[in-house]
Design a protein around this motif. Structure first.
Motif, mmCIF file in Angstrom:
data_model
loop_
_atom_site.group_PDB
_atom_site.id
_atom_site.type_symbol
_atom_site.label_atom_id
_atom_site.label_comp_id
_atom_site.label_asym_id
_atom_site.label_seq_id
_atom_site.Cartn_x
_atom_site.Cartn_y
_atom_site.Cartn_z
ATOM 1 N N ALA A 122 52.775 26.337 63.596
ATOM 2 C CA ALA A 122 52.405 26.993 62.336
ATOM 3 C C ALA A 122 53.119 26.401 61.116
ATOM 4 C CB ALA A 122 52.705 28.490 62.428
ATOM 5 N N ARG A 123 54.100 25.561 61.341
ATOM 6 C CA ARG A 123 54.834 24.970 60.212
ATOM 7 C C ARG A 123 53.935 24.003 59.443
ATOM 8 N NH1 ARG A 123 60.085 23.335 63.641
ATOM 9 N NH2 ARG A 123 60.669 25.438 64.242
ATOM 10 N N PRO A 124 54.075 23.976 58.122
ATOM 11 C CA PRO A 124 53.228 23.069 57.334
ATOM 12 C C PRO A 124 53.490 21.594 57.611
ATOM 13 C CG PRO A 124 54.797 24.235 55.926
ATOM 14 C CD PRO A 124 54.941 24.810 57.299
ATOM 15 N N ASP A 125 54.667 21.282 58.143
ATOM 16 C CA ASP A 125 54.979 19.872 58.434
ATOM 17 C C ASP A 125 54.726 19.494 59.894
ATOM 18 O OD1 ASP A 125 57.081 21.299 59.561
ATOM 19 O OD2 ASP A 125 58.625 19.919 58.864
ATOM 20 N N PHE A 126 53.979 20.320 60.631
ATOM 21 C CA PHE A 126 53.656 20.007 62.029
ATOM 22 C C PHE A 126 52.594 18.918 62.072
ATOM 23 C CE2 PHE A 126 50.888 20.749 65.756
ATOM 24 C CZ PHE A 126 51.803 20.418 66.751
ATOM 25 N N HIS A 127 52.922 17.831 62.777
ATOM 26 C CA HIS A 127 51.991 16.706 62.936
ATOM 27 C C HIS A 127 51.837 16.331 64.403
ATOM 28 C CE1 HIS A 127 51.976 16.070 58.615
ATOM 29 N NE2 HIS A 127 53.287 16.069 58.633
#
Length: 192
Positions: free
Chosen positions: A95-100
């Motif tokens: 759910a983190r915006p920086d998850f890639h």
């Protein structure tokens, strides 16, 4: 700037850039600029991009596994709850915006044919993660086969979450893991 601080700044920059953009897409100049160090200083600490990539993956491996274990250690009293907590942690990460996606799957996909060091780092990370899951599932009374299946659920959730852009795969994998743990805990009826 002292050596430890410079090293940390370079690794922080490399992690942000390599994870967000990919290893091949990021040059050493970009890492240097983001870290705010001289090119000379960077090459003193990391003589090649390969050395920097290896250090980035080693640090990420340690941090990722430590963060997961810390979360699991804070969960309820049952061994089954500890297994399922892995999927809660994964959901938070997804759910983190920086998850890639998984940095190790990503780096392996980019460099497996050209970098034995990246292949070794990815295998090491996955072996350590699967061993940790095996430890948790064994403590919950599950068989080795169930532990391996739960590891595949976690791996599939990572890939699916990266592609879909949603944390939902962690919830689905958690439900499937609970089903596996429940089935594995049932005594097998002997033929009459």
């Amino acid at each position: 700037m002292d050596t430890d601080l410079a090293r940390e700044r370079i690794l922080d920059a490399a992690e942000d850039l390599f994870y967000a953009r990919g290893i091949q897409a990021v040059g050493m100049d970009a890492v240097r600029d983001a870290a705010g160090v001289t090119l000379r200083r960077m090459y003193q600490l990391f003589p090649s991009k390969g050395d920097l990539v290896e250090a980035y993956l080693a640090r990420r491996d340690a941090r990722w596994l430590d963060s997961l274990a810390t979360h699991v250690d804070t969960v309820g009293p049952t061994a089954q709850a500890r297994v399922l907590a892995v999927f809660d942690w994964l959901e938070d990460w997804f759910a983190r915006p920086d998850f890639h996606g998984c940095a190790f799957i990503n780096s392996f996909g980019e460099l497996a044919g050209t970098s034995p060091q990246v292949t070794a780092a990815a295998r090491h990370h996955k072996d350590a993660f699967h061993a940790y899951l095996h430890q948790l599932t064994t403590a919950a009374g599950a068989t080795a086969a169930t532990g391996a299946q739960i590891a595949l659920l976690a791996e599939g959730a990572m890939t699916t979450a990266a592609i879909s852009g949603t944390p939902a795969p962690a919830r689905h994998a958690k439900a499937a893991a609970l089903n596996l743990l429940t089935l594995d805990a049932r005594p097998v009826a002997s033929p009459a």
